[in-house]
Design an enzyme around this catalytic site. Structure first.
Site, PDB file in Angstrom:
ATOM      1  CD  GLU A   1     -10.911  16.746 -22.006  1.00  0.00           C
ATOM      2  OE1 GLU A   1     -10.905  16.747 -22.845  1.00  0.00           O
ATOM      3  OE2 GLU A   1     -13.015  16.600 -21.756  1.00  0.00           O
TER       4      GLU A   1
ATOM      5  CD  GLN B   1      -9.530  27.038 -24.129  1.00  0.00           C
ATOM      6  OE1 GLN B   1     -10.226  25.958 -24.852  1.00  0.00           O
ATOM      7  NE2 GLN B   1      -9.173  27.460 -24.049  1.00  0.00           N
TER       8      GLN B   1
ATOM      9  CG  ASN C   1     -15.245  25.331 -23.735  1.00  0.00           C
ATOM     10  OD1 ASN C   1     -15.054  25.844 -25.063  1.00  0.00           O
ATOM     11  ND2 ASN C   1     -14.215  24.284 -23.325  1.00  0.00           N
ATOM     12  CG  ASP C   2     -12.670  23.563 -20.438  1.00  0.00           C
ATOM     13  OD1 ASP C   2     -13.354  23.019 -20.826  1.00  0.00           O
ATOM     14  OD2 ASP C   2     -11.184  22.429 -20.702  1.00  0.00           O
TER      15      ASP C   2
END
Length: 437
Positions: free
Chosen positions: A206, A33, A16-17
């Site tokens: 976030e 991530q 992810n990120d």
């Protein structure tokens, strides 16, 4: 080592990120991530990829993994800076207070605490996970500043007189906020100020990223609970032209915002300066299901961020455009990693790219991916831009699992994950389509 071109995809399992995006010692470094044990979200590690040109990527394996009390349940998102020839990574470490007895990679009812850690590398490749980690901001204890659980994703930069760091947080899970810290030595950090908007802008912010461009200052953030409808995802990345006073860390955020990308699939953007000093952004492409090859998660093409008359533009990076430089007469000649279709879209005109439909309706560019996207409750199938004046010039990048539409050189972008798109292109009311591979 898996090499990838144009769109960096998960080496396997789950990503992810994007994290620690930076140009260092002749390479672009992109950490991310990563859950290495299966194609699902779980205990976060940092994967690592490098590139000479933002086009051709090589996965380098694990960079960070849990080893200390403060990150024993995950090395969450963060960023990178260079000082004295060394690469510094800052990130959020998570410790679960109540582990899910049925799944040790998750906790129960958000019962965890977050701290901010730092690790240093001499070469950008090797990291001492066993002895090299330092806690720079412990879990917050003052609820007037921010949340002990939901404070994360440090973005670090060098200011005129010191180092600065911004964190995303929440005030009592009612509205999101950014927290600003200052340091002169990279180890001791002092809280300075905060900024927020209100509940209508999401309950948690976030992945904040503040930076300056020639045309103005910008705040990117990913707001949880931003959309109030039943579609996925309610969490959305938005951006603002802002004013920031370094001495006081006072951030002025206007009411008006833009979506980072109007396909609403991108999340957790992060920026850095490229080799030429341009501000470049990359973001995670959220995907609803595992691919046929057993991986899930990828990243959009890098984009140059510019501000023009208060409007934030995301232009195709020139290295990406150069990679699509060979004329092709049909999609059957396209390389395995995709092609670019270029055409103008007037009112009432449209194109169908393997089942992915693009049209111009009431001045807006609209897309419908119903035919090339999984059907599930809340699936986001139709996207559109704000009204665009005049002709919409489209540069469409087509990948097996991602279609990106750059409109009028980045005035707006629509990016959508796709599954099973066909090869054929048909148009209606479009004069000419040029194809590049």
């Amino acid at each position: 080592m898996k090499r990838q071109r144009l769109h960096l995809k998960a080496p396997d399992n789950w990503v992810n990120d994007p994290n620690g995006f930076i140009y260092y010692k002749g390479y672009y470094h992109l950490f991310y991530q990563y859950f290495p044990y299966g194609p699902r979200w779980g205990t976060m590690h940092w994967g690592h990829a490098v590139s000479r040109d933002l086009v051709n990527w090589e996965h380098k394996g694990l960079a960070l993994y849990p080893t200390v009390r403060e990150d024993q349940n995950g090395c969450f998102s963060g960023s990178a800076i260079v000082e004295d020839g060394k690469l510094y990574l800052v990130y959020t470490g998570v410790r679960y207070e109540v582990v899910n007895p049925e799944d040790p990679h998750t906790c129960l009812n958000d019962q965890f605490e977050s701290a901010q850690l730092m690790i240093v590398s001499e070469d950008g490749i090797h990291f001492d996970n066993e002895k090299g980690k330092k806690v720079i901001i412990p879990p917050l204890t003052d609820p007037e500043i921010g949340d002990r659980t939901h404070t994360r994703d440090p973005k670090i930069w060098r200011g005129s007189d010191a180092w600065y760091l911004v964190l995303g947080s929440t005030m009592e899970e009612k509205y999101g906020e950014t927290l600003f810290y200052r340091s002169t030595d990279l180890l001791n950090w002092t809280y300075v100020n905060k900024a927020w908007k209100g509940p209508e802008y999401g309950w948690m912010w976030e992945c904040p990223d503040y930076f300056e461009t020639e045309g103005g200052k910008v705040l990117l953030l990913s707001a949880m609970g931003f959309l109030k409808n039943n579609e996925k995802e309610k969490n959305q990345s938005i951006c603002f032209p802002v004013e920031f006073d370094e001495a006081s860390c006072r951030l002025q955020i206007p009411d008006a915002y833009q979506f980072l990308d109007y396909g609403l699939d991108l999340y957790a953007p992060q920026t850095t300066l490229d080799e030429e000093g341009r501000r470049v952004m990359i973001a995670w492409v959220r995907m609803p299901k595992v691919t046929e090859d057993g991986w899930i998660g990828m990243f959009c093409t890098p984009r140059v961020v510019e501000v023009k008359n208060g409007h934030i533009c995301f232009k195709m990076h020139p290295n990406i455009k150069s990679a699509y430089s060979r004329d092709i007469s049909g999609t059957e000649e396209a390389p395995e990693d995709g092609y670019m279709a270029v055409f103008d879209l007037e009112e009432g005109a449209g194109a169908d790219i393997g089942g992915f439909r693009i049209s111009r309706v009431n001045g807006r560019v609209k897309v419908d991916r119903t035919a090339v996207y999984p059907s599930f409750e809340g699936a986001h199938l139709v996207s559109e831009t704000p009204v665009i004046a005049g002709t919409a010039h489209l540069e469409v990048l087509v990948d097996q699992h991602l279609i990106e539409i750059y409109i009028n050189d980045g005035e707006y972008v629509i990016s959508n994950a796709v599954y099973g798109a066909g090869k054929q292109i048909t148009t209606e009311g479009v004069d000419m389509v040029r194809l590049y591979g």
